[in-house]
Motif scaffolding. Structure first.
Motif, PDB file in Angstrom:
ATOM      1  N   SER A  20      16.449   3.663  65.215  1.00  0.00           N
ATOM      2  CA  SER A  20      17.259   4.862  65.197  1.00  0.00           C
ATOM      3  C   SER A  20      16.863   5.733  64.026  1.00  0.00           C
ATOM      4  O   SER A  20      16.163   5.300  63.118  1.00  0.00           O
ATOM      5  N   GLY A 441      13.110  15.347  76.719  1.00  0.00           N
ATOM      6  CA  GLY A 441      11.692  15.236  76.440  1.00  0.00           C
ATOM      7  C   GLY A 441      10.781  16.042  77.328  1.00  0.00           C
ATOM      8  O   GLY A 441       9.550  15.895  77.255  1.00  0.00           O
ATOM      9  N   THR A 463      10.232  10.802  76.584  1.00  0.00           N
ATOM     10  CA  THR A 463      11.116  10.177  75.602  1.00  0.00           C
ATOM     11  C   THR A 463      12.452  10.902  75.608  1.00  0.00           C
ATOM     12  O   THR A 463      12.511  12.115  75.363  1.00  0.00           O
ATOM     13  N   THR A 465      16.081  11.462  73.948  1.00  0.00           N
ATOM     14  CA  THR A 465      16.749  11.323  72.651  1.00  0.00           C
ATOM     15  C   THR A 465      18.204  11.749  72.785  1.00  0.00           C
ATOM     16  O   THR A 465      18.489  12.846  73.268  1.00  0.00           O
ATOM     17  N   THR A 467      21.626  12.255  70.427  1.00  0.00           N
ATOM     18  CA  THR A 467      22.030  12.403  69.033  1.00  0.00           C
ATOM     19  C   THR A 467      23.533  12.602  68.955  1.00  0.00           C
ATOM     20  O   THR A 467      24.084  13.467  69.640  1.00  0.00           O
ATOM     21  N   SER A 477      20.464   9.336  65.822  1.00  0.00           N
ATOM     22  CA  SER A 477      19.794   9.471  67.113  1.00  0.00           C
ATOM     23  C   SER A 477      19.297   8.123  67.608  1.00  0.00           C
ATOM     24  O   SER A 477      18.936   7.250  66.821  1.00  0.00           O
ATOM     25  N   THR A 479      16.547   6.740  70.811  1.00  0.00           N
ATOM     26  CA  THR A 479      15.551   7.191  71.780  1.00  0.00           C
ATOM     27  C   THR A 479      15.289   6.109  72.816  1.00  0.00           C
ATOM     28  O   THR A 479      15.385   4.916  72.520  1.00  0.00           O
ATOM     29  N   ARG A 480      14.946   6.529  74.014  1.00  0.00           N
ATOM     30  CA  ARG A 480      14.532   5.656  75.101  1.00  0.00           C
ATOM     31  C   ARG A 480      13.364   6.322  75.833  1.00  0.00           C
ATOM     32  O   ARG A 480      13.336   7.547  75.995  1.00  0.00           O
ATOM     33  N   ASP A 481      12.411   5.513  76.274  1.00  0.00           N
ATOM     34  CA  ASP A 481      11.289   6.019  77.063  1.00  0.00           C
ATOM     35  C   ASP A 481      11.573   5.818  78.542  1.00  0.00           C
ATOM     36  O   ASP A 481      12.109   4.778  78.946  1.00  0.00           O
TER      37      ASP A 481
END
Length: 651
Positions: A20, A441, A463, A465, A467, A477, A479-481
């Motif tokens: 994070s 993203g 990606t 994000t 927040t 924040s 993030t995940r792909d």
């Protein structure tokens, strides 16, 4: 001739032989008010529970003793709750909060009767008279421990009394010390998590100390042979060590008194000077034993506020002047020696001066027309400050605690042109959550909400994000792909599959967890039906349609411990056409597990779990990393096969 005074301190121990990213803001929220505009408030007191929920107790000219509570993840205090007898004249208010959220407040009514209010863990207050109406009680002090025990002490003339809270009621008052016949002027008490309550009090000639456990006072001793001790302060560290701070006249050049009390070391003089008058001090001790003392002093060089810090070895630094003025201040110590001193100048302006590893910083103004300052804080530097201004109780917050982001739900496999739902939650300890902002993203701009939907226009890797912002401007924040695949030609796109989150998404679906991964692209090989080459179609029969592309997707991020907890390797397979698929997992060329032949539909993403036996999981548990290869073998109805492999390293 003004008497010379000294600021004194003694310390005690309680040994008894019986992915994070984050950004913090430094902006103050407030001031805001606790009391009504038409009421006259005084002596606000703030205390803090382990979950950082704060309790404010103060006196109100109309409502007597009033309490308000600021719960965790709330941006304001609750409505005022009256604790005292309606119409009664109150005085000597003291209060405390235990780590589990219970609270206690004590005061006198009519100048002689002592009352105590207790708040349980559910937030309900109960007020109980402890003495008779004509007892002549003065100088109350309260202590509240973490194991349900509570104590109240008070003076009646030269006798110190105490009462013990036994689960649901107060016990009978007990005389703790009859003293020397001099009236008791001030008392203070504190309870530690060891179940011991420390009590310090002063009469006209001595400063006394003792502790008791509900069965009476033990080991009373004299800390100082001096008169006029004022506003004794007690504070404890995480190990139960207790520090006492008070001001009292010194005699000539005498700088310290031998304690002689079991647990208290020799008394130290923090500051002494000819012609100086010391105002009531403030004390805070951090969990590691570091401490901060703040006091006002009027001397020949002018009126000043001073501060002194103590390191974890017990050594006090030389006091430093921090702001002009001598009004009451407040102290907040943090582990590691960082701290904050709250003081007012002669104009009534309220300032905070912070101490860090580099020394004292510049002064920061919080508000004007301030008096009766009180403050609490968290280990990360967050400060909650209370004071009175223009006859109202006010508060302000310097929130440096970051919000938390949880329950992030992101589809692991999406199809271009198909709407997908995302989700997350956020919490914030002090100022409350303001908003959740999503960036998908793909340069489409941010979206605000806790469960937004989004459509990706094109296939690719993106990606996401999310927040969280709190009302103070702090942000965190996560993030995940995600992978977006193209919609199959000539057919429906199907649903976007599987959520990626800490819990792995839908049953059998591929999930996503924070952690390091290395993923290699999948490779696909098409094999003709058994025989020599591809058989020619029968005369008049249509030619065999070419097979489409097969896709094999792992979770984008995966920890080895997550794989073991799931007892399976999760993946998503898209078949080139209707048929069956078998997925085999290998490690170092050796087979780990395999599925049965599963029926699949062409162009449709299918969630598959390759279950791991107990023996296989035990083998993997002994490894620091695992390079797992998944091989998907597809078989069409006409016998043709398509083999797809993908390799991932999980640590």
């Amino acid at each position: 001739m003004r008497r010379r005074r000294a600021l004194l301190v003694a310390a005690a121990t309680t040994t008894l032989t019986l992915s994070s990213a984050a950004t913090a803001s430094a902006d103050w929220l407030g001031p805001d008010y606790l009391s009504a505009a038409s009421h006259t408030a005084s002596r606000p007191q703030l205390s803090l529970a382990a979950d950082n929920s704060a309790t404010a107790v103060y006196t109100d000219a109309d409502d007597g003793v009033v309490a308000e509570r600021k719960a965790e993840d709330a941006s304001a205090f609750t409505a005022p709750e009256q604790l005292s007898t309606p119409g009664a004249t109150v005085g000597g208010l003291v209060s405390a909060t235990a780590s589990d959220g219970r609270a206690i407040a004590a005061w006198t009514e009519g100048g002689s009767r002592l009352l105590v209010a207790m708040r349980d863990v559910d937030g309900d207050w109960t007020t109980t008279p402890v003495t008779a109406p004509d007892a002549g009680a003065t100088s109350p002090a309260v202590a509240l421990g973490a194991h349900g025990h509570a104590y109240v002490t008070w003076a009646e003339g030269s006798t110190l009394y105490g009462a013990y809270w036994d689960s649901d009621s107060w016990g009978a008052p007990t005389a703790l010390s009859t003293g020397s016949g001099d009236p008791i002027a001030t008392t203070s008490a504190i309870a530690t998590d060891t179940g011991i309550t420390w009590v310090v009090w002063a009469d006209a000639h001595h400063t006394h100390a003792g502790f008791y456990t509900g069965y009476g006072l033990i080991n009373e001793a004299v800390l100082g042979d001096a008169s006029g001790a004022t506003r004794i302060q007690l504070a404890a560290d995480a190990g139960g060590g207790v520090t006492a701070l008070w001001s009292a006249p010194s005699l000539g050049e005498q700088t310290a008194f031998a304690g002689g009390f079991a647990g208290f070391g020799p008394t130290q003089t923090l500051k002494s000077g000819s012609g100086s008058g010391y105002h009531p001090p403030a004390l805070s001790v951090a969990s590691d034993g570091t401490a901060l003392a703040v006091w006002g002093e009027d001397g020949p060089a002018g009126d000043r506020s001073y501060a002194a810090t103590r390191d974890d070895a017990g050594t006090w630094a030389t006091p430093v002047p921090i702001v002009g003025g001598v009004a009451q201040g407040a102290a907040v110590a943090r582990p590691g020696g960082e701290s904050a001193a709250l003081t007012t100048d002669d104009a009534g302006d309220l300032y905070v001066t912070r101490h860090t590893a580099g020394g004292w910083t510049g002064q920061e103004r919080i508000a004007g027309h301030a008096a009766d300052v009180t403050a609490v804080g968290a280990a990360d530097g967050t400060l909650l400050v209370g004071w009175t201004t223009d006859d109202r109780a006010a508060w302000a917050l310097d929130d440096r605690t970051l919000p938390a982001v949880g329950d992030v739900s992101v589809p692991i496999l999406l199809t271009a042109g198909v709407e997908a739902t995302f989700g997350a939650t956020a919490t914030d300890t002090w100022s409350g959550v303001d908003r959740l902002v999503w960036d998908f993203g793909d340069h489409t701009g941010p979206v605000v909400g806790d469960a937004p939907t989004h459509v990706y226009a094109h296939a690719g890797e993106f990606t996401v994000t999310v927040t969280a912002y709190d009302r103070a401007g702090n942000e965190r924040s996560e993030t995940r792909d995600v992978t977006v695949v193209a919609a199959p030609a000539g057919g429906g796109a199907g649903d976007s599959g599987g959520n990626a989150g800490g819990d792995g998404g839908s049953d059998g679906g591929a999930g996503q967890d924070d952690g390091p991964t290395t993923t290699t692209p999948a490779t696909t090989t098409t094999t003709p039906a058994p025989g020599t080459g591809t058989p020619a179609p029968a005369p008049g029969a249509p030619a065999l349609a070419p097979l489409g592309r097969a896709r094999l997707l792992h979770a984008h991020t995966l920890r080895l411990r997550t794989l073991l907890a799931r007892r399976a390797i999760r993946t998503v397979y898209t078949a080139p056409a209707d048929g069956t698929v078998t997925i085999t997992a290998t490690l170092g060329g050796k087979r780990l597990a395999a599925t049965k032949a599963l029926a699949v539909r062409g162009g449709t993403a299918t969630k598959v779990s390759v279950k791991l036996s107990a023996a296989t999981r035990a083998k993997l548990a002994r490894r620091r990393s695992a390079k797992v290869t998944l091989k998907a073998t597809y078989r069409a109805a006409d016998g043709r096969t398509v083999t797809t492999t993908s390799t991932m390293v999980a640590r």
